[in-house]
Design a protein around this motif. Structure first.
Motif, PDB file in Angstrom:
ATOM      1  N   THR A 125       0.752  -1.214  -0.125  1.00  0.00           N
ATOM      2  CA  THR A 125       0.046   0.005   0.063  1.00  0.00           C
ATOM      3  C   THR A 125       0.928   1.194  -0.034  1.00  0.00           C
ATOM      4  N   LEU A 126       1.768   1.170   0.968  1.00  0.00           N
ATOM      5  CA  LEU A 126       2.878   2.262   0.880  1.00  0.00           C
ATOM      6  C   LEU A 126       3.567   2.455  -0.411  1.00  0.00           C
ATOM      7  N   CYS A 127       3.887   1.397  -1.151  1.00  0.00           N
ATOM      8  CA  CYS A 127       4.752   1.456  -2.374  1.00  0.00           C
ATOM      9  C   CYS A 127       4.046   2.083  -3.307  1.00  0.00           C
ATOM     10  N   GLN A 163       1.656   4.139  -2.791  1.00  0.00           N
ATOM     11  CA  GLN A 163       1.426   5.482  -2.463  1.00  0.00           C
ATOM     12  C   GLN A 163       2.769   6.379  -2.762  1.00  0.00           C
ATOM     13  N   LEU A 164       3.731   5.771  -2.729  1.00  0.00           N
ATOM     14  CA  LEU A 164       5.064   6.627  -3.057  1.00  0.00           C
ATOM     15  C   LEU A 164       5.301   6.533  -4.774  1.00  0.00           C
ATOM     16  N   ILE A 165       4.631   5.450  -5.421  1.00  0.00           N
ATOM     17  CA  ILE A 165       4.453   5.690  -6.919  1.00  0.00           C
ATOM     18  C   ILE A 165       3.866   6.817  -7.140  1.00  0.00           C
ATOM     19  N   ARG A 166       2.533   7.004  -6.796  1.00  0.00           N
ATOM     20  CA  ARG A 166       1.738   8.100  -6.937  1.00  0.00           C
ATOM     21  C   ARG A 166       2.580   9.430  -6.704  1.00  0.00           C
ATOM     22  N   ALA A 167       2.740   9.479  -5.488  1.00  0.00           N
ATOM     23  CA  ALA A 167       3.466  10.875  -5.179  1.00  0.00           C
ATOM     24  C   ALA A 167       4.826  11.361  -6.257  1.00  0.00           C
ATOM     25  N   LEU A 168       5.583  10.150  -6.471  1.00  0.00           N
ATOM     26  CA  LEU A 168       6.582  10.541  -7.214  1.00  0.00           C
ATOM     27  C   LEU A 168       6.211  10.715  -8.888  1.00  0.00           C
ATOM     28  N   ARG A 169       4.969  10.232  -9.251  1.00  0.00           N
ATOM     29  CA  ARG A 169       4.461  10.521 -10.575  1.00  0.00           C
ATOM     30  C   ARG A 169       3.973  11.791 -10.742  1.00  0.00           C
ATOM     31  N   ILE A 217      19.297  -1.978   9.615  1.00  0.00           N
ATOM     32  CA  ILE A 217      19.321  -1.806   7.960  1.00  0.00           C
ATOM     33  C   ILE A 217      18.520  -0.393   7.720  1.00  0.00           C
ATOM     34  N   ALA A 218      17.619   0.228   8.682  1.00  0.00           N
ATOM     35  CA  ALA A 218      16.884   1.147   8.343  1.00  0.00           C
ATOM     36  C   ALA A 218      17.515   2.486   8.379  1.00  0.00           C
ATOM     37  N   GLN A 219      17.202   3.303   7.337  1.00  0.00           N
ATOM     38  CA  GLN A 219      17.512   4.514   7.392  1.00  0.00           C
ATOM     39  C   GLN A 219      16.282   5.449   7.878  1.00  0.00           C
ATOM     40  N   VAL A 220      14.961   4.950   7.572  1.00  0.00           N
ATOM     41  CA  VAL A 220      13.829   5.400   7.891  1.00  0.00           C
ATOM     42  C   VAL A 220      12.919   4.498   8.518  1.00  0.00           C
ATOM     43  N   PHE A 221      12.272   4.926   9.465  1.00  0.00           N
ATOM     44  CA  PHE A 221      11.178   4.028   9.908  1.00  0.00           C
ATOM     45  C   PHE A 221       9.976   4.781   9.660  1.00  0.00           C
ATOM     46  N   ALA A 222       9.038   3.909   8.756  1.00  0.00           N
ATOM     47  CA  ALA A 222       7.518   4.284   8.424  1.00  0.00           C
ATOM     48  C   ALA A 222       6.712   3.664   9.488  1.00  0.00           C
ATOM     49  N   ILE A 223       6.230   4.425  10.340  1.00  0.00           N
ATOM     50  CA  ILE A 223       5.061   3.768  11.117  1.00  0.00           C
ATOM     51  C   ILE A 223       3.667   3.797  10.489  1.00  0.00           C
ATOM     52  N   ASN A 224       3.517   2.603   9.904  1.00  0.00           N
ATOM     53  CA  ASN A 224       2.211   2.786   9.114  1.00  0.00           C
ATOM     54  C   ASN A 224       1.034   2.475   9.963  1.00  0.00           C
ATOM     55  N   LYS A 225      -0.063   2.608   9.582  1.00  0.00           N
ATOM     56  CA  LYS A 225      -1.550   2.291  10.089  1.00  0.00           C
ATOM     57  C   LYS A 225      -1.561   3.357  11.394  1.00  0.00           C
ATOM     58  N   VAL A 268      -0.472   7.204   7.105  1.00  0.00           N
ATOM     59  CA  VAL A 268      -1.643   6.159   6.982  1.00  0.00           C
ATOM     60  C   VAL A 268      -1.566   5.806   5.443  1.00  0.00           C
ATOM     61  N   ALA A 269      -1.110   4.810   5.048  1.00  0.00           N
ATOM     62  CA  ALA A 269      -0.838   4.413   3.540  1.00  0.00           C
ATOM     63  C   ALA A 269      -2.179   4.270   2.970  1.00  0.00           C
ATOM     64  N   GLN A 270      -3.231   3.679   3.806  1.00  0.00           N
ATOM     65  CA  GLN A 270      -4.527   3.463   3.229  1.00  0.00           C
ATOM     66  C   GLN A 270      -5.259   4.906   2.596  1.00  0.00           C
ATOM     67  N   GLU A 271      -4.751   6.011   3.298  1.00  0.00           N
ATOM     68  CA  GLU A 271      -5.565   7.161   3.104  1.00  0.00           C
ATOM     69  C   GLU A 271      -4.408   8.337   2.253  1.00  0.00           C
ATOM     70  N   GLY A 272      -3.200   7.965   2.191  1.00  0.00           N
ATOM     71  CA  GLY A 272      -2.425   8.574   1.642  1.00  0.00           C
ATOM     72  C   GLY A 272      -1.752   9.787   2.544  1.00  0.00           C
ATOM     73  N   LYS A 273      -1.792   9.559   3.876  1.00  0.00           N
ATOM     74  CA  LYS A 273      -1.613  10.598   4.703  1.00  0.00           C
ATOM     75  C   LYS A 273      -0.026  10.487   5.127  1.00  0.00           C
ATOM     76  N   GLY A 274       0.916  11.447   5.065  1.00  0.00           N
ATOM     77  CA  GLY A 274       2.174  11.265   5.627  1.00  0.00           C
ATOM     78  C   GLY A 274       3.217  10.938   4.486  1.00  0.00           C
ATOM     79  N   ILE A 275       2.715  10.811   3.291  1.00  0.00           N
ATOM     80  CA  ILE A 275       3.609  10.431   2.349  1.00  0.00           C
ATOM     81  C   ILE A 275       4.419  11.392   1.747  1.00  0.00           C
ATOM     82  N   SER A 276       4.267  12.700   1.763  1.00  0.00           N
ATOM     83  CA  SER A 276       5.122  13.707   1.306  1.00  0.00           C
ATOM     84  C   SER A 276       6.193  13.744   2.459  1.00  0.00           C
ATOM     85  N   GLU A 277       5.936  13.708   3.596  1.00  0.00           N
ATOM     86  CA  GLU A 277       6.749  13.926   4.841  1.00  0.00           C
ATOM     87  C   GLU A 277       7.867  12.669   4.609  1.00  0.00           C
ATOM     88  N   LEU A 278       7.144  11.346   4.233  1.00  0.00           N
ATOM     89  CA  LEU A 278       7.947  10.228   4.163  1.00  0.00           C
ATOM     90  C   LEU A 278       9.034  10.426   2.857  1.00  0.00           C
TER      91      LEU A 278
END
Ligand SMILES: Nc1nc2c(ncn2[C@@H]2O[C@H](COP(=O)(O)OP(=O)(O)OP(=O)(O)O)[C@@H](O)[C@H]2O)c(=O)[nH]1
Ligand SMILES: [Mg+2]
Length: 231
Positions: free
Chosen positions: A55-57, A59-65, A179-187, A213-223
């Motif tokens: 779901t996050l992936c 959303q990232l595609i959408r944001a990049l597109r 191995i993380a540079q970023v933690f995404a706390i989803n949900k 909140v990947a399901q709602e597209g929230k926080g994606i630009s911050e991510l």
């Protein structure tokens, strides 16, 4: 053999043929591809089954597109009993992007790649990078060593966690946490997200922590901003 110029021009059929060669272990194109690579933002997305990676992936595609970037995705097909059921859903979601020539999606089975999966993934990243994709996203399920190796291929690795998974955090710590540079706390719509964020931040202050909140597209630009800070 697909011609190098057609790959570099972004010819989708040439890229697909080159990807097949690479998956079959053929590295003859690699030296030349490597000289044309190095520009792409490479993002690894990993985390426990069901955390919301796909779901996050998406959303990232959408944001990049939306920024006009071309995106390639390598979905490492886990062929595990945990996730087998989710693959159909993934395919349906990903298919929404199949009509978009700016998105190239490649699913790769883990079967038959024992020991060589990370190398094959790295070679695919080089291919997509050379072919002009601005971002390459690698999605894996973070449960085994091979998936960790695959995540390491990316410049920036995002580990997806969910609130209420305190036990999971403990159990997977030895594996994927460092191995993380970023933690995404989803949900983050569920209770406990802020507490998990605080906990992770105090334990690993050098790692970016972003609630989404990947399901709602929230926080994606911050991510995406956090990913870029680490690239
Ligand atoms: N409440 C809530 N549910 C979500 C959120 N994002 C995803 N989900 C749900 O979580 C479930 C798993 O999402 P996926 O994206 O398939 O998770 P995944 O990590 O790719 O799963 P696997 O590939 O099976 O490991 C689905 O039912 C989603 O609808 C969110 O932000 N909030
Ligand atoms: Mg998935």
């Amino acid at each position: 053999m697909p011609s190098l110029p057609s790959i570099l021009q972004g010819d989708i059929r040439a890229i697909a043929r080159a990807a097949t060669l690479i998956e079959n272990g053929d590295e003859s194109l690699l030296p030349e591809l490597t000289t044309h690579a190095g520009r792409a933002l490479t993002i690894g997305i990993t985390g426990p089954p069901g955390a919301g990676k796909s779901t996050l992936c998406d959303q990232l595609i959408r944001a990049l597109r939306a920024e006009g970037k071309k995106v390639a995705v390598i979905a490492v097909d886990p062929t595990s009993p945990f996730t087998g059921g989710a693959l159909l859903g993934d395919r349906i979601r990903m298919q929404l992007h199949h009509a978009d020539p700016g998105v190239f999606i490649r699913s790769m089975a883990t079967r038959g790649h024992t020991g060589g999966l990370a190398r094959t993934t790295k070679n695919l990243v080089t291919l997509f990078d050379a072919a002009g994709y601005d971002a390459v996203i690698i999605e894996t399920v973070g449960v085994g060593q091979s998936e960790i190796d695959v995540a390491r291929v990316a410049k920036v690795t995002v580990v997806v966690l969910t609130p209420g998974s305190g036990d999971d955090v403990q159990s997977i710590k030895a594996g994927i946490m460092e191995i993380a540079q970023v933690f995404a706390i989803n949900k983050a719509d569920l209770p406990g997200a802020a507490m998990l964020a605080k906990h992770l931040h105090s334990e690993s202050p050098e790692i970016e922590v972003v609630q989404v909140v990947a399901q709602e597209g929230k926080g994606i630009s911050e991510l995406l901003a956090a990913i870029r800070r680490r690239a």
